[in-house]
Write a protein that holds these residues in place. Structure first.
Motif, PDB file in Angstrom:
ATOM      1  N   LYS A 150       0.835  -1.203   0.000  1.00 48.50           N
ATOM      2  CA  LYS A 150       0.000   0.000   0.000  1.00 48.50           C
ATOM      3  C   LYS A 150       0.871   1.255   0.000  1.00 48.50           C
ATOM      4  O   LYS A 150       0.584   2.224  -0.708  1.00 48.50           O
ATOM      5  CB  LYS A 150      -0.911  -0.010   1.223  1.00 48.50           C
ATOM      6  N   TYR A 151       1.956   1.236   0.786  1.00 49.47           N
ATOM      7  CA  TYR A 151       2.871   2.385   0.833  1.00 49.47           C
ATOM      8  C   TYR A 151       3.484   2.595  -0.553  1.00 49.47           C
ATOM      9  O   TYR A 151       3.627   3.732  -1.021  1.00 49.47           O
ATOM     10  CB  TYR A 151       3.958   2.130   1.875  1.00 49.47           C
ATOM     11  N   PHE A 152       3.868   1.496  -1.196  1.00 47.05           N
ATOM     12  CA  PHE A 152       4.449   1.583  -2.528  1.00 47.05           C
ATOM     13  C   PHE A 152       3.490   2.235  -3.512  1.00 47.05           C
ATOM     14  O   PHE A 152       3.866   3.140  -4.267  1.00 47.05           O
ATOM     15  CB  PHE A 152       4.796   0.173  -3.027  1.00 47.05           C
ATOM     16  N   LEU A 153       2.280   1.755  -3.533  1.00 47.78           N
ATOM     17  CA  LEU A 153       1.303   2.269  -4.492  1.00 47.78           C
ATOM     18  C   LEU A 153       1.024   3.746  -4.273  1.00 47.78           C
ATOM     19  O   LEU A 153       0.756   4.491  -5.228  1.00 47.78           O
ATOM     20  CB  LEU A 153       0.002   1.461  -4.389  1.00 47.78           C
ATOM     21  N   ASN A 154       1.080   4.189  -3.008  1.00 49.12           N
ATOM     22  CA  ASN A 154       0.801   5.590  -2.697  1.00 49.12           C
ATOM     23  C   ASN A 154       1.976   6.508  -3.015  1.00 49.12           C
ATOM     24  O   ASN A 154       1.781   7.649  -3.439  1.00 49.12           O
ATOM     25  CB  ASN A 154       0.430   5.736  -1.219  1.00 49.12           C
ATOM     26  N   HIS A 155       3.194   6.017  -2.782  1.00 48.66           N
ATOM     27  CA  HIS A 155       4.366   6.890  -2.898  1.00 48.66           C
ATOM     28  C   HIS A 155       5.201   6.656  -4.156  1.00 48.66           C
ATOM     29  O   HIS A 155       5.959   7.529  -4.574  1.00 48.66           O
ATOM     30  CB  HIS A 155       5.268   6.713  -1.672  1.00 48.66           C
ATOM     31  N   TYR A 156       5.076   5.465  -4.757  1.00 47.05           N
ATOM     32  CA  TYR A 156       5.855   5.183  -5.964  1.00 47.05           C
ATOM     33  C   TYR A 156       4.936   4.584  -7.034  1.00 47.05           C
ATOM     34  O   TYR A 156       5.107   3.434  -7.457  1.00 47.05           O
ATOM     35  CB  TYR A 156       7.001   4.210  -5.654  1.00 47.05           C
ATOM     36  N   PRO A 157       3.962   5.360  -7.502  1.00 56.23           N
ATOM     37  CA  PRO A 157       2.993   4.830  -8.474  1.00 56.23           C
ATOM     38  C   PRO A 157       3.631   4.458  -9.808  1.00 56.23           C
ATOM     39  O   PRO A 157       3.067   3.656 -10.559  1.00 56.23           O
ATOM     40  CB  PRO A 157       1.997   5.980  -8.638  1.00 56.23           C
ATOM     41  N   ALA A 158       4.795   5.017 -10.089  1.00 56.29           N
ATOM     42  CA  ALA A 158       5.449   4.722 -11.369  1.00 56.29           C
ATOM     43  C   ALA A 158       6.220   3.404 -11.338  1.00 56.29           C
ATOM     44  O   ALA A 158       6.686   2.925 -12.378  1.00 56.29           O
ATOM     45  CB  ALA A 158       6.411   5.864 -11.740  1.00 56.29           C
ATOM     46  N   LEU A 159       6.360   2.808 -10.158  1.00 61.28           N
ATOM     47  CA  LEU A 159       7.115   1.564 -10.042  1.00 61.28           C
ATOM     48  C   LEU A 159       6.364   0.432 -10.721  1.00 61.28           C
ATOM     49  O   LEU A 159       5.192   0.198 -10.443  1.00 61.28           O
ATOM     50  CB  LEU A 159       7.334   1.219  -8.565  1.00 61.28           C
ATOM     51  N   GLN A 160       7.025  -0.249 -11.630  1.00 62.90           N
ATOM     52  CA  GLN A 160       6.381  -1.303 -12.409  1.00 62.90           C
ATOM     53  C   GLN A 160       6.453  -2.657 -11.687  1.00 62.90           C
ATOM     54  O   GLN A 160       7.375  -2.901 -10.890  1.00 62.90           O
ATOM     55  CB  GLN A 160       7.064  -1.433 -13.776  1.00 62.90           C
ATOM     56  N   PRO A 161       5.487  -3.553 -11.956  1.00 60.38           N
ATOM     57  CA  PRO A 161       5.498  -4.874 -11.311  1.00 60.38           C
ATOM     58  C   PRO A 161       6.788  -5.651 -11.529  1.00 60.38           C
ATOM     59  O   PRO A 161       7.255  -6.348 -10.637  1.00 60.38           O
ATOM     60  CB  PRO A 161       4.303  -5.588 -11.970  1.00 60.38           C
ATOM     61  N   TRP A 162       7.401  -5.513 -12.728  1.00 62.48           N
ATOM     62  CA  TRP A 162       8.626  -6.264 -12.994  1.00 62.48           C
ATOM     63  C   TRP A 162       9.773  -5.781 -12.119  1.00 62.48           C
ATOM     64  O   TRP A 162      10.688  -6.551 -11.797  1.00 62.48           O
ATOM     65  CB  TRP A 162       9.002  -6.168 -14.475  1.00 62.48           C
ATOM     66  N   GLN A 163       9.719  -4.504 -11.681  1.00 62.95           N
ATOM     67  CA  GLN A 163      10.751  -4.002 -10.784  1.00 62.95           C
ATOM     68  C   GLN A 163      10.625  -4.636  -9.393  1.00 62.95           C
ATOM     69  O   GLN A 163      11.623  -4.966  -8.762  1.00 62.95           O
ATOM     70  CB  GLN A 163      10.652  -2.481 -10.695  1.00 62.95           C
ATOM     71  N   LEU A 164       9.386  -4.813  -8.941  1.00 65.86           N
ATOM     72  CA  LEU A 164       9.175  -5.499  -7.672  1.00 65.86           C
ATOM     73  C   LEU A 164       9.621  -6.956  -7.771  1.00 65.86           C
ATOM     74  O   LEU A 164      10.121  -7.532  -6.806  1.00 65.86           O
ATOM     75  CB  LEU A 164       7.698  -5.430  -7.269  1.00 65.86           C
ATOM     76  N   MET A 165       9.457  -7.557  -8.942  1.00 61.12           N
ATOM     77  CA  MET A 165       9.887  -8.926  -9.141  1.00 61.12           C
ATOM     78  C   MET A 165      11.410  -9.033  -9.022  1.00 61.12           C
ATOM     79  O   MET A 165      11.950 -10.007  -8.470  1.00 61.12           O
ATOM     80  CB  MET A 165       9.431  -9.428 -10.517  1.00 61.12           C
ATOM     81  N   ILE A 166      12.107  -8.010  -9.529  1.00 52.50           N
ATOM     82  CA  ILE A 166      13.569  -7.993  -9.406  1.00 52.50           C
ATOM     83  C   ILE A 166      13.983  -7.905  -7.947  1.00 52.50           C
ATOM     84  O   ILE A 166      14.915  -8.580  -7.499  1.00 52.50           O
ATOM     85  CB  ILE A 166      14.160  -6.818 -10.214  1.00 52.50           C
TER      86      ILE A 166
END
Length: 231
Positions: A150-166
């Protein structure tokens, strides 16, 4: 007895991981200037301390049923959090990481921890008292993961799912590397301990053969002492 010996390392390592997580979150709580964020970190730390306490109790229960020599190998000492790589000697993660990377670390590790607990749950049995405790811990870990997401989605909306996978792949590799490092330490301990003990025995044997009277200088003319004296 074989079952206990196979379970001891699992609870030993998990207790370390949970305690280290609690300390990391407590450090994050002290470092942030946001009261809301500090409260979240504090409650997370509180959960992790409770998890560690539960795993140490499970570890103690099995240690009492193992031989004294085996139980001694799984006795907790605070420095092992650093030597085993659960906490870095360079500082806490909140001090050495960017905030985005720190939240990503929490996000991925809480999910990885839940997967590990699924294996532990199978080990102890889902309907046992320990199984119920572990099920509650898994729910906590999933909640922590959701909060980080939830924090990610609120503060880093540009972060792509593949980056979280990395991020997740990187943490998976780090966890495996820590296990390999620990296994190498145990191998070196088994290899070097007999050498250290042999050297200590040899030094003790030599010391027993020394004439310590030569060290007494009172009433002696040092000019008359033999040139072969250890003085």
């Amino acid at each position: 007895m074989k079952k206990i010996q196979s379970e001891l390392p699992v609870f030993y390592e998990t207790a370390h991981a949970e305690l280290a997580s609690a300390l990391e979150m407590l450090a994050a709580c002290k470092a942030t200037e946001s009261p809301k964020q500090a409260f979240g970190y504090f409650m997370h730390a509180k959960d992790e301390f409770n998890h560690a306490k539960s795993f140490f109790e499970m570890l103690s229960k099995r240690g009492k049923r193992a031989s004294l020599e085996t139980a001694r190998n799984f006795r907790f000492t605070p420095p092992s959090l650093i030597t085993k790589g659960y906490i870095s000697n360079k500082g806490f993660l909140i001090d050495t990481m960017k905030l985005k990377d720190f939240i990503a670390f929490v996000y991925t590790n809480e999910l990885l921890a839940r997967s590990s607990f699924e294996n532990i749950l199978t080990l102890v049995g889902q309907i046992t008292d320990e199984g119920k405790i572990i099920s509650n811990i898994m729910a906590d870990e999933l909640r922590h993961h959701g909060m980080a997401k939830k924090y990610f989605l609120n503060h880093y909306p540009a972060l792509q799912p593949w980056q979280l996978m990395i991020y997740r792949m990187r943490e998976t590799v780090n966890n495996k590397a820590r296990k390999i490092y620990d296994a190498n330490l145990k191998f070196l301990d088994r290899l070097l301990t007999p050498i250290y003990e042999s050297m200590a025995y040899l030094a003790g044997t030599i010391a027993r053969k020394l004439n310590l009277n030569e060290f007494k200088r009172e009433g002696k003319n040092l000019m008359n002492i033999s040139s072969n004296s250890i003085l």
